[in-house]
Write an enzyme that holds these catalytic residues in place. Structure first.
Site, mmCIF file in Angstrom:
data_model
loop_
_atom_site.group_PDB
_atom_site.id
_atom_site.type_symbol
_atom_site.label_atom_id
_atom_site.label_comp_id
_atom_site.label_asym_id
_atom_site.label_seq_id
_atom_site.Cartn_x
_atom_site.Cartn_y
_atom_site.Cartn_z
ATOM 1 N N ASP A 46 40.474 49.826 37.203
ATOM 2 C CA ASP A 46 41.365 48.828 38.103
ATOM 3 C C ASP A 46 42.874 48.868 37.566
ATOM 4 O OD1 ASP A 46 40.979 46.315 40.117
ATOM 5 O OD2 ASP A 46 42.425 45.545 38.496
ATOM 6 N N HIS A 113 47.127 42.859 47.377
ATOM 7 C CA HIS A 113 47.055 41.919 46.053
ATOM 8 C C HIS A 113 47.055 40.592 46.233
ATOM 9 C CE1 HIS A 113 48.238 43.029 41.554
ATOM 10 N NE2 HIS A 113 47.637 42.013 41.497
#
Length: 321
Positions: A46, A113
């Site tokens: 990630d 995000h």
């Protein structure tokens, strides 16, 4: 070594339920961490543009592909669109910059995000107003989402999703006119201290997989040093007792709890021994009673509240979930 279970996305793709987080992983250390993780069996990494370490992560990924440890298709790579690129004309270039840094032709998952956009074209990742609060963008994440959809169609990412979005914000995307690609994933803070039950249930109803970041409770948060009554997850006696029963660490118990809730967990570490230890959670199972013991620690403690964007129209944490 036990195989890592996968979770299935609504678009037919799948994702390993366990991965290596790279937030706060320093340059000079993160490449070795990624190499160790892949060598040990991790297949999910990630990343994010704003972490500032995509280039080094990418070098490590490509080193393990080049040495024959893995093929690109064996890996699941996530990265994220930063807040300064929400304006629709900036989205594709930001995605391509991440791909260039990672040395990849595509990622498996690309996330918005945060729902809050930052002022564009300042040259700053965290542009601030005179009073020290962050300068926010007028961009609506629905317009950002349309551009995210085009990235799938151009083959730059296999799947798209969101991070730090609440249920109302996700619902708004799902109700978009002409929606082509629904979010397959919502990555949010989840640990024994913030179990996020209602958001997980909502996402599950909508066919959205939930990824838990900071799954060990952000032990580096200043509150743990400043408030003597505030224990770290590792210091919880109830978890220590469960860990002792299985000959495991408290971290392993907390991560196992996350896996058994059908969330994806992405603990961060740059310490080789811990990277290996975190992965060794597929050879035991918590009972329902033990799962309840972990969940009982919930105190809705959000280590990553990002309150300096709380003046934003799309700040996500005013909603109940």
């Amino acid at each position: 070594m036990a195989a890592v279970p996968v979770v299935n996305f609504s678009n037919g793709k799948s994702m390993p339920s366990f991965g290596l987080g790279t937030w706060k992983s320093p340059k000079g250390e993160v490449a070795e961490a990624v190499k160790v993780a892949i060598a040990f069996g991790y297949r999910h990494i990630d990343c994010a543009w704003v972490y500032g370490n995509e280039e080094e992560v990418g070098q490590a990924i490509n080193a393990k592909i080049d040495d024959g440890t893995v093929k690109r298709e064996d890996l699941f790579i996530t990265t994220k669109l930063w807040n300064t690129f929400h304006r629709p004309d900036l989205v594709e270039a930001a995605m391509k910059e991440s791909l260039q840094r990672l040395g990849l032709s595509y990622v498996d998952l690309y996330l918005i995000h945060w729902p809050v956009g930052f002022k564009e074209d300042t040259g700053e990742s965290f542009p601030k107003d005179a009073d020290g609060t962050f300068s926010l963008s007028d961009a609506d994440y629905l317009d950002t989402w349309k551009e995210m959809e085009s990235l799938v169609e151009k083959g730059l990412t296999r799947s798209i999703g969101v991070s730090n979005f609440n249920s109302e914000q996700i619902q708004r995307i799902l109700q978009m006119e002409g929606l082509k690609h629904a979010p397959v994933n919502n990555q949010v803070e989840i640990s024994p201290y913030i179990t996020n039950d209602k958001l997980i249930s909502f996402c599950r109803e909508k066919g959205i997989v939930v990824t838990a970041y900071s799954p060990l409770g952000s032990a580096d948060h200043p509150l743990f040093k400043s408030d003597p009554t505030f224990r770290r997850v590792f210091d919880e006696p109830s978890l220590q007792a469960v860990a002792k029963k299985y000959g495991k660490s408290v971290a392993q118990v907390a991560l196992r709890w996350g896996i058994q809730r059908n969330t994806v967990v992405i603990p961060k570490s740059v310490t080789p021994s811990r990277i290996q230890e975190n992965f060794q959670i597929f050879d035991f199972q918590l009972t329902q009673e033990e799962m309840a013991v972990v969940s009982a620690l919930n105190r809705n403690f959000r280590a990553c509240a990002f309150d300096r964007i709380s003046h934003g129209k799309y700040y996500p944490f005013y909603a109940e979930f």
